[in-house]
Every structure is written in structure tokens, then in C-alpha cells.
Design an enzyme around this catalytic site. Structure first.
Site, short mmCIF file in Angstrom:
data_model
loop_
_atom_site.label_atom_id
_atom_site.label_comp_id
_atom_site.label_asym_id
_atom_site.label_seq_id
_atom_site.Cartn_x
_atom_site.Cartn_y
_atom_site.Cartn_z
N GLY A 102 0.81 -1.22 0.00
CA GLY A 102 0.00 0.00 0.00
C GLY A 102 0.84 1.26 0.00
N TYR A 106 -14.96 -2.49 10.09
CA TYR A 106 -13.61 -1.92 10.05
C TYR A 106 -12.92 -2.10 11.40
CZ TYR A 106 -9.72 1.31 9.98
OH TYR A 106 -8.45 1.84 10.09
#
Length: 257
Positions: free
Chosen positions: A13, A157
Site C-alpha cells: 500500500g 472496520y
């Protein structure tokens, strides 16, 4: 402070935010970098900038951490001299949506679970065996204060970041006799593309997340990563929790009016 010169660092990422800031900090300390992300054009540009500025060696590669076979093929395709990875920064992750769990979108749940949990596991499963064989290395997982306490409508999340916390602690136990360090760096509010991704490009809604306070920057989090990575060989930083001054926890934030 342990030198990072010549160490090989893999960052997932790495195209923006915390991952990009980590790449910049490691390059500044003359590490060799393997930068991965789904947006290859971004990491290619970043790699070229860092090579020009710091004269470091970098490989950039498109990688979707959600696909185990792709992760495995990526590692196998690396030149032999790049397969000895000293530091793994599991940074790839995202949030999607902000809904009550009973109104949540299944596609959002799948994307968060596949990226934040399974992606971290897939990359670690492929990269860490060579650390075990050499009995040296460092795994740095980017978690969140959301992994320490839930907040309204965070549900899935939050669950993925609780999983990152649990996995970091479990990794530490599993490699205890192997000479491998494991660290979890858990930031609070950081101004990145995080909220823009969560709200699928809704800039106005994303900006409101940081109204009335000064959030952390990606560089602040990267500093914590570098601190953990440069401790003496006998020192393991198990966990770092950092927040803006205006944030006491996931649920307590002071905003200036």
C-alpha cells in the site's frame, strides 16, 4: 540507533498516505525498497522520485494483497538478491462505508476483511518464512486505535483492526524463538485518503472528519515506524499508539469551534 543502510524493506500500500511516507523515510536512511500497491502508476512515479533524490535501489510492483496466488507469484518473481527481505511493513488497508451493521453493504465488508485481514496474512505467509530460516527480520503491522476500542458505525472496520492487533500479538509469540521482531503501529486520526476512500470519493464528507482539529500526518506515523525499525537488536517495540493531541481515544475528540 541501528542503521538501515542496505536493508531490504517491503511496503504494501505504498502509493499514498502512510505507506508513501514510510517509503520516503526508509529511502532517506538508504534502505533498499520494494514498493507495492494496486495503483502501479503512482508507485512508479514515487520510486523514480526517491531514486533521483536518495540514489537508492527500488523495485515497484503492482500487487493486490487480497489475491494469495498473486502475492506468491510476486515474491517468486523477485530477483534472488531481493528475496532476502529484512523488514516487512504491512500497510495496505482501507475502510469502506460508515453504517449501522444491520444496514452494512456486504461488498464493503468483503473488501475490508479481504484487504485488512486476509491481505496481511497472505503477505506475511509468503514473506516471513525466509526470515524464520535466517532467524532475523522485522514485521511491522499498521493497525489503528480502532483496534483498541470500537466507535459508532465502525463495526466491521473496527473488527478488522482488532484482528490486526490480535495477529500482531500472535505473530510475536509464534516467532519468539526465531529472532524476529514484531511491531504494531496504531495511529488515531491521520489525514490521508482514508476518509475519501471510506466515502467513495465524497470530498466534502471526507473533509468534515478533520474539521476543528489538527490530525496526524502520514509522516508522523512513518516516524513511529522508523523508531521501531531502528532500535537495537535486543529491543522489540511491541506496540505504538499515537493520536493527535486533540484525540484522547476513538470516541473522544476535541474540536475547536
Amino acid at each position: 540507533m541501528v542503521t538501515l543502510e542496505g536493508k531490504t524493506v517491503l511496503i504494501t500500500g505504498a502509493s499514498s498516505g502512510i505507506g508513501k511516507a514510510c517509503a520516503e523515510k526508509f529511502a532517506e536512511l538508504n534502505a533498499k525498497l520494494i514498493l507495492t500497491a494496486r495503483r502501479k502508476e503512482r508507485i512508479d512515479i514515487l520510486a523514480e522520485e526517491l531514486i533521483q533524490k536518495y540514489k537508492v535501489e527500488i523495485i515497484s510492483s503492482k500487487l493486490d494483497v487480497r489475491n494469495f496466488n498473486e502475492v506468491k507469484s510476486f515474491y517468486e518473481s523477485l530477483p534472488d538478491e531481493w528475496k532476502t527481505i529484512d523488514i516487512l511493513v504491512n500497510n495496505a488497508g482501507l475502510a469502506r462505508g460508515l453504517d449501522k451493521f444491520y444496514e452494512g453493504k456486504i461488498e464493503d465488508w468483503d473488501e475490508m476483511i479481504d484487504t485488512n485481514i486476509k491481505g496481511l496474512l497472505y503477505v506475511s505467509r509468503v514473506i516471513v518464512p525466509q526470515m524464520v530460516e535466517r532467524q532475523t527480520g522485522h514485521i511491522i503491522n499498521i493497525g489503528s486505535t480502532a483496534g483498541h476500542e470500537p466507535y459508532p458505525m465502525g463495526n466491521v472496520y473496527v473488527a478488522t483492526k482488532f484482528a490486526v492487533k490480535a495477529l500482531s500479538q500472535s505473530f510475536r509469540i509464534d516467532v519468539l524463538e526465531k529472532g524476529i521482531k514484531v511491531t504494531s503501529v496504531d495511529p488515531g486520526m491521520v489525514e490521508t485518503e482514508f476518509s475519501k476512500v471510506r466515502f467513495r470519493g465524497d470530498d466534502e464528507r471526507a473533509k468534515k472528519v478533520y474539521d476543528g482539529l489538527q490530525p496526524l500526518t502520514p509522516q508522523d506515523v512513518a516516524d513511529a515506524v522508523i523508531y521501531a525499525a531502528t532500535r537495537p537488536k535486543h529491543v522489540n517495540i511491541n506496540q505504538i499508539i499515537l493520536t493527535p493531541l486533540a484525540q484522547a481515544s476513538s470516541n473522544f475528540v476535541h474540536r475547536k469551534k
